[in-house]
Structures are given as C-alpha cells and as structure tokens.
Design an enzyme around this catalytic site. Structure first.
Site, PDB file in Angstrom:
ATOM      1  N   ARG A 280       8.701   1.070  -2.807  1.00 14.24           N
ATOM      2  CA  ARG A 280       9.528   1.974  -3.606  1.00 14.24           C
ATOM      3  C   ARG A 280      10.059   1.331  -4.880  1.00 14.24           C
ATOM      4  O   ARG A 280      10.150   2.001  -5.913  1.00 14.24           O
ATOM      5  CB  ARG A 280      10.663   2.530  -2.743  1.00 14.24           C
ATOM      6  CG  ARG A 280      10.141   3.531  -1.715  1.00 14.24           C
ATOM      7  CD  ARG A 280      11.134   3.814  -0.634  1.00 14.24           C
ATOM      8  NE  ARG A 280      11.323   2.674   0.244  1.00 14.24           N
ATOM      9  CZ  ARG A 280      12.095   2.681   1.320  1.00 14.24           C
ATOM     10  NH1 ARG A 280      12.747   3.775   1.642  1.00 14.24           N
ATOM     11  NH2 ARG A 280      12.207   1.604   2.072  1.00 14.24           N
TER      12      ARG A 280
ATOM     13  N   PRO B  20       0.838  -1.205   0.000  1.00 12.10           N
ATOM     14  CA  PRO B  20       0.000   0.000   0.000  1.00 12.10           C
ATOM     15  C   PRO B  20       0.874   1.256   0.000  1.00 12.10           C
ATOM     16  O   PRO B  20       1.870   1.314   0.706  1.00 12.10           O
ATOM     17  CB  PRO B  20      -0.771  -0.120   1.317  1.00 12.10           C
ATOM     18  CG  PRO B  20       0.060  -1.021   2.177  1.00 12.10           C
ATOM     19  CD  PRO B  20       0.752  -1.958   1.240  1.00 12.10           C
TER      20      PRO B  20
ATOM     21  N   CYS C 136       0.204   5.435   0.121  1.00 13.25           N
ATOM     22  CA  CYS C 136      -0.606   6.656   0.168  1.00 13.25           C
ATOM     23  C   CYS C 136      -0.184   7.609  -0.925  1.00 13.25           C
ATOM     24  O   CYS C 136       1.016   7.833  -1.130  1.00 13.25           O
ATOM     25  CB  CYS C 136      -0.381   7.378   1.503  1.00 13.25           C
ATOM     26  SG  CYS C 136      -1.346   6.694   2.819  1.00 13.25           S
TER      27      CYS C 136
ATOM     28  N   GLN D 251      -6.373  -1.661   1.770  1.00 14.06           N
ATOM     29  CA  GLN D 251      -5.834  -1.505   3.119  1.00 14.06           C
ATOM     30  C   GLN D 251      -6.764  -0.559   3.872  1.00 14.06           C
ATOM     31  O   GLN D 251      -6.867   0.625   3.541  1.00 14.06           O
ATOM     32  CB  GLN D 251      -4.408  -0.954   3.111  1.00 14.06           C
ATOM     33  CG  GLN D 251      -3.820  -0.999   4.528  1.00 14.06           C
ATOM     34  CD  GLN D 251      -2.474  -0.344   4.663  1.00 14.06           C
ATOM     35  OE1 GLN D 251      -2.275   0.775   4.186  1.00 14.06           O
ATOM     36  NE2 GLN D 251      -1.541  -1.010   5.320  1.00 14.06           N
TER      37      GLN D 251
ATOM     38  N   TYR E 142      -0.344   4.012  13.360  1.00 15.74           N
ATOM     39  CA  TYR E 142      -1.711   4.501  13.188  1.00 15.74           C
ATOM     40  C   TYR E 142      -2.628   3.881  14.251  1.00 15.74           C
ATOM     41  O   TYR E 142      -2.169   3.169  15.137  1.00 15.74           O
ATOM     42  CB  TYR E 142      -2.171   4.269  11.741  1.00 15.74           C
ATOM     43  CG  TYR E 142      -1.311   5.076  10.791  1.00 15.74           C
ATOM     44  CD1 TYR E 142      -1.337   6.471  10.842  1.00 15.74           C
ATOM     45  CD2 TYR E 142      -0.417   4.476   9.912  1.00 15.74           C
ATOM     46  CE1 TYR E 142      -0.514   7.241  10.018  1.00 15.74           C
ATOM     47  CE2 TYR E 142       0.413   5.237   9.082  1.00 15.74           C
ATOM     48  CZ  TYR E 142       0.357   6.624   9.149  1.00 15.74           C
ATOM     49  OH  TYR E 142       1.169   7.378   8.348  1.00 15.74           O
TER      50      TYR E 142
ATOM     51  N   ARG F  35      -1.745  -5.844   8.606  1.00 17.12           N
ATOM     52  CA  ARG F  35      -0.352  -5.414   8.507  1.00 17.12           C
ATOM     53  C   ARG F  35       0.054  -4.948   9.892  1.00 17.12           C
ATOM     54  O   ARG F  35      -0.667  -4.161  10.527  1.00 17.12           O
ATOM     55  CB  ARG F  35      -0.207  -4.280   7.504  1.00 17.12           C
ATOM     56  CG  ARG F  35       1.244  -3.977   7.203  1.00 17.12           C
ATOM     57  CD  ARG F  35       1.415  -2.914   6.136  1.00 17.12           C
ATOM     58  NE  ARG F  35       2.456  -3.333   5.210  1.00 17.12           N
ATOM     59  CZ  ARG F  35       3.177  -2.482   4.488  1.00 17.12           C
ATOM     60  NH1 ARG F  35       2.961  -1.192   4.533  1.00 17.12           N
ATOM     61  NH2 ARG F  35       4.114  -2.932   3.684  1.00 17.12           N
TER      62      ARG F  35
ATOM     63  N   LEU G 130      12.857  -2.610   1.897  1.00 15.06           N
ATOM     64  CA  LEU G 130      14.142  -2.642   1.190  1.00 15.06           C
ATOM     65  C   LEU G 130      14.426  -3.993   0.541  1.00 15.06           C
ATOM     66  O   LEU G 130      15.527  -4.523   0.643  1.00 15.06           O
ATOM     67  CB  LEU G 130      15.286  -2.193   2.111  1.00 15.06           C
ATOM     68  CG  LEU G 130      15.307  -0.681   2.390  1.00 15.06           C
ATOM     69  CD1 LEU G 130      16.466  -0.307   3.312  1.00 15.06           C
ATOM     70  CD2 LEU G 130      15.395   0.132   1.101  1.00 15.06           C
TER      71      LEU G 130
ATOM     72  N   ALA H  34      -3.531   3.110   2.022  1.00 15.37           N
ATOM     73  CA  ALA H  34      -4.317   3.210   3.254  1.00 15.37           C
ATOM     74  C   ALA H  34      -5.601   3.965   2.934  1.00 15.37           C
ATOM     75  O   ALA H  34      -5.564   5.113   2.477  1.00 15.37           O
ATOM     76  CB  ALA H  34      -3.510   3.946   4.317  1.00 15.37           C
TER      77      ALA H  34
HETATM   78  C1  FNR Z   1       4.323   3.820   1.987  1.00  9.79           C
HETATM   79  N1  FNR Z   1       4.070   2.903   2.992  1.00  9.79           N
HETATM   80  C2  FNR Z   1       2.768   2.675   3.394  1.00  9.79           C
HETATM   81  N2  FNR Z   1       2.485   1.670   4.265  1.00  9.79           N
HETATM   82  C3  FNR Z   1       1.205   1.375   4.582  1.00  9.79           C
HETATM   83  O1  FNR Z   1       0.990   0.441   5.362  1.00  9.79           O
HETATM   84  N3  FNR Z   1       0.184   2.097   4.040  1.00  9.79           N
HETATM   85  C4  FNR Z   1       0.377   3.119   3.186  1.00  9.79           C
HETATM   86  O2  FNR Z   1      -0.576   3.698   2.668  1.00  9.79           O
HETATM   87  C5  FNR Z   1       1.722   3.464   2.887  1.00  9.79           C
HETATM   88  N4  FNR Z   1       2.025   4.547   2.086  1.00  9.79           N
HETATM   89  C6  FNR Z   1       3.274   4.662   1.536  1.00  9.79           C
HETATM   90  C7  FNR Z   1       3.519   5.580   0.499  1.00  9.79           C
HETATM   91  C8  FNR Z   1       4.758   5.621  -0.123  1.00  9.79           C
HETATM   92  C9  FNR Z   1       4.974   6.554  -1.263  1.00  9.79           C
HETATM   93  C10 FNR Z   1       5.795   4.775   0.314  1.00  9.79           C
HETATM   94  C11 FNR Z   1       7.150   4.773  -0.355  1.00  9.79           C
HETATM   95  C12 FNR Z   1       5.586   3.920   1.358  1.00  9.79           C
HETATM   96  C13 FNR Z   1       5.110   1.958   3.402  1.00  9.79           C
HETATM   97  C14 FNR Z   1       5.292   0.877   2.346  1.00  9.79           C
HETATM   98  O3  FNR Z   1       4.110   0.123   2.152  1.00  9.79           O
HETATM   99  C15 FNR Z   1       6.458  -0.081   2.693  1.00  9.79           C
HETATM  100  O4  FNR Z   1       6.152  -0.783   3.864  1.00  9.79           O
HETATM  101  C16 FNR Z   1       7.784   0.662   2.888  1.00  9.79           C
HETATM  102  O5  FNR Z   1       7.975   1.641   1.877  1.00  9.79           O
HETATM  103  C17 FNR Z   1       8.958  -0.298   2.855  1.00  9.79           C
HETATM  104  O6  FNR Z   1       8.975  -1.037   1.652  1.00  9.79           O
HETATM  105  P1  FNR Z   1       9.927  -0.634   0.400  1.00  9.79           P
HETATM  106  O7  FNR Z   1       9.554   0.726  -0.066  1.00  9.79           O
HETATM  107  O8  FNR Z   1      11.347  -0.672   0.907  1.00  9.79           O
HETATM  108  O9  FNR Z   1       9.633  -1.698  -0.640  1.00  9.79           O
END
Ligand code: FNR
Length: 359
Positions: free
Chosen positions: A327, A25, A27, A102, A185, A233, A304, A59
């Site tokens: 990412r 997910p 945002c 989510q 949250y 989650r 990561l 989310a």
């Molecule tokens: C997120 N992350 C995130 N997590 C979540 O539980 N709900 C959300 O809406 C969001 N929003 C969100 C927006 C953006 C732009 C990023 C980069 C990240 C966290 C994401 O889901 C993830 O757990 C982390 O970014 C770590 O994973 P990566 O980026 O290393 O693959």
C-alpha cells in the site's frame, strides 16, 4: 556517513539487487483472459520508476481456473505471454529493474468477484464462474459452493502448470520467482490443517501437508536456471487456534532452504474468515524475525511498513534482510526516492528524470 541498510545491495542467489526495498505483489484484477492490458503498462510502469530494488508482479495464475477472479493476470497461454512481453520490454527499455513473478493458484478462493464488487464467490453455475479445486472439499466460507477435492492426477496437472508458467517466465526474461504459498490460496490450503483434511500422503502430518507445496517448489526451481532465485511467500500463522502457526512455518522454511530457496517472504493470514489479526505498524515483523533466526534464510518482512526509519530499524535490528511494500507504494510510488532523501542515500531514476532529485 555509511550507506543506510535499506540502500545496501542484496544478493538473492545470483541476482544482485541495488537496495532492499521490494515491491510486494498486488493483484489488479484488470487482465483480459489472463493477458496484461494497458493498465498493467501504467501500473507496473510507474512502479518500475520507483527506485525499488525489485518489482514483483501480482499473483499470476498458472491456469484459467487458478485465477481469483476472471480479471486476474495469468501466464498459461501464448496470448498471456505476448501481452506480458510488451510490458516487460517497456520496463527493460525505459526503467530497468529486476522483475519477480509471483506464481499462484487460488484453489478454493478462485472464481470470485474483484474486491471492489465485494469479493464474493461467483458460483459455478453463474456466468463467468467455475467450480474451484482444493485439497479437500471444504468451502472457504459458509454459504459458498464447496471446491472439488484434488486427486493424484490433478496434483500432477497443477505441478506441471506451475512448471509451464515458470518456463514462460524464464522465456520472458523474468529474473526471479516467488511461489505463492500464503493468504489462504491453494498451497497454503495444503499447509493449513484448517483447509486440508486429506487422509492420503498429502494430508495429516506436517510432513504430508508440506509435501505438495514442496513438490511445486521443486518443479519451479528445476525450471529456473541456476543462479536465478526462487523462493516462497508464506503465511506464518492463520491467526486461528489449531491452525497453521509459526513453528510449522519454520519447518517449512527449513525444507525450502534445503531445496534451494533463495529467500522467504513472511506474511500471515488468509485461510480462514475466523482469523483475528492484531493490526499495528510492522505487525508481521516478529514472524519474519523468528523465521530468520531459525533458518538464516534471506528474509523479507512485509505488512504496515510505511516509514523509511521504521524500515531501516527493522533491518538494523536484524529482524529481516529486506522489506516489501504494497500500500505504501500505491500511496507514494516514489517511496524509495523519498526514503533515500530522508536517510541520506540515492536511487536510480530514468534518464528522462535527470533533473528530478533535489540537490
Ligand atoms: C495485495 N496483497 C497481495 N499479496 C500477494 O501475495 N499477492 C497478491 O497478488 C496481492 N495482491 C494485493 C493487492 C493489493 C491492492 C494490496 C493492497 C495487497 C498483499 C500485499 O502484498 C501485502 O502483503 C499487504 O498489503 C501488506 O503489506 P502493506 O500493504 O501493509 O505494505
């Protein structure tokens, strides 16, 4: 050659995924009054074409005050539902992929600026701000206006809001639901002793701190038809001493499993600005591994994970059953195509892209 683990199908309850690459997910802070915009069509549209096994929506707030920012996606009224239906119809027509919502409430981290404007709290007396609500009247950071502590009637209202959002999601044909109990949250605020100082049945002991998140899980599970997976989650640690930690996460995951959770998505952090996170590739995988070993739940690792071989090794070693990417999917929205090419597998592409894959 046998199919790489990453590209083997995965069953979540009654839902069959074509592979084990899940889109995390993310945002976008680009909704209008909770309703999806053209941005969502562009953003989710490109991700739907990625070849991933599951697309998780950002989310999605259960009420206006549950939003992190006033640009958050919501699913709490007919306008939200109509706008999201348009995006989901396009995905279904052109790039079908199972979709997970989510479902979220930001609690004391609501009423904030989007990250690109600094992410600070928007105080309740400012234009477009509101008074936040949380388990206890404790601010997330120094200098912020403290939230209002929720009473019993509020808990019922919020539980009902989660159920109502789930009902709208089912009506929209969304296949799966992930309850957001991570990243500081609302539901994580109940779990963590750093944010929850309640003295009633919803605070104190681990059992009490888990009570509200479990009630919310039950409410959503009840709404989703049997066979359609629901899971949570979690943040497996607060990265702060005296905070929520992995063995409590194991207990929570066991309780979720007993209530019919189809999986567990293991992230970390977010509840305290004092957190000290040791960042490195796959830094959260050991937490997923521990939860999986203790519960035997289908476990999703995240954080990561950027390389196909790294992802494959996580699954091969039995540390998780699936990986989710945030990412890496923004950096390379065809990550699953490239991973398939590298590991010797195939993914589905829209028919219009019939000449897209190298032969
Ligand atoms: C997120 N992350 C995130 N997590 C979540 O539980 N709900 C959300 O809406 C969001 N929003 C969100 C927006 C953006 C732009 C990023 C980069 C990240 C966290 C994401 O889901 C993830 O757990 C982390 O970014 C770590 O994973 P990566 O980026 O290393 O693959």
């Amino acid at each position: 050659m046998s199919t790489p683990r990453l590209f083997q199908p995965l069953r979540l309850d009654g839902l069959a995924l074509e592979n084990r690459i899940l889109i995390a997910p993310m945002c976008q802070y680009s909704a209008r009054d909770g309703a999806a915009t053209d941005w969502h069509m562009m953003h989710l549209g490109q991700l739907a074409m990625s070849g991933a096994g599951l697309l998780t929506l950002e989310a999605t707030a259960v009420s206006p005050e549950a939003r992190i920012t006033d640009g958050d996606l919501g699913l709490y009224d007919d306008g939200c539902e109509r706008a999201l239906a348009g995006v989901l119809d396009a995905i279904r027509d052109y790039a079908p992929v199972p979709v997970c919502i989510q479902i979220a409430h930001a609690g004391r981290k609501a009423s904030s600026q989007p990250p690109w404007l600094g992410g600070q709290q928007v105080p309740p007396d400012a234009a477009r701000g509101w008074l936040t609500e949380a388990p206890s009247a404790l601010a997330h950071q120094e200098g912020e206006v403290a939230p209002r502590a929720l009473d019993r009637a509020d808990l019922k209202r919020i539980r009902d809001d989660f159920a109502a959002t789930a009902r709208r999601a089912v009506r929209l044909g969304i296949e799966a639901a992930e309850i957001h109990a991570a990243h500081g949250y609302l539901l994580h605020q109940f779990l963590s002793p750093l944010a929850n100082r309640r003295t009633d049945a919803y605070g104190g002991s681990l059992e009490n701190r888990m009570r509200f998140p479990l009630e919310v899980f039950d409410a959503v599970r009840e709404v989703f038809p049997s066979g359609q997976p629901v899971w949570a989650r979690v943040s497996a640690t607060d990265w702060v001493e005296e905070g929520w930690e992995v063995e409590q996460t194991v207990a929570f995951a066991q309780a979720l499993k007993a209530r019919g959770a189809a999986a567990i998505h293991v992230s970390t952090g977010g509840v305290s600005p004092k957190q000290k996170i040791a960042l490195e590739p796959g830094y959260q995988v050991p937490f997923a591994e521990r939860v999986r070993a203790a519960t035997d739940l289908v476990t999703i690792a995240v954080g990561l994970i950027t390389e196909p071989r790294q992802a494959e090794e996580i699954l091969e070693a039995g540390k998780a059953d699936a990986i989710s990417l945030a990412r890496a999917m923004l950096y390379d929205p065809r990550w699953p195509w490239h991973a398939a090419a590298e590991l010797g597998a195939r993914v589905r592409a829209p028919k219009q892209y019939w000449r897209s894959q190298p032969r």
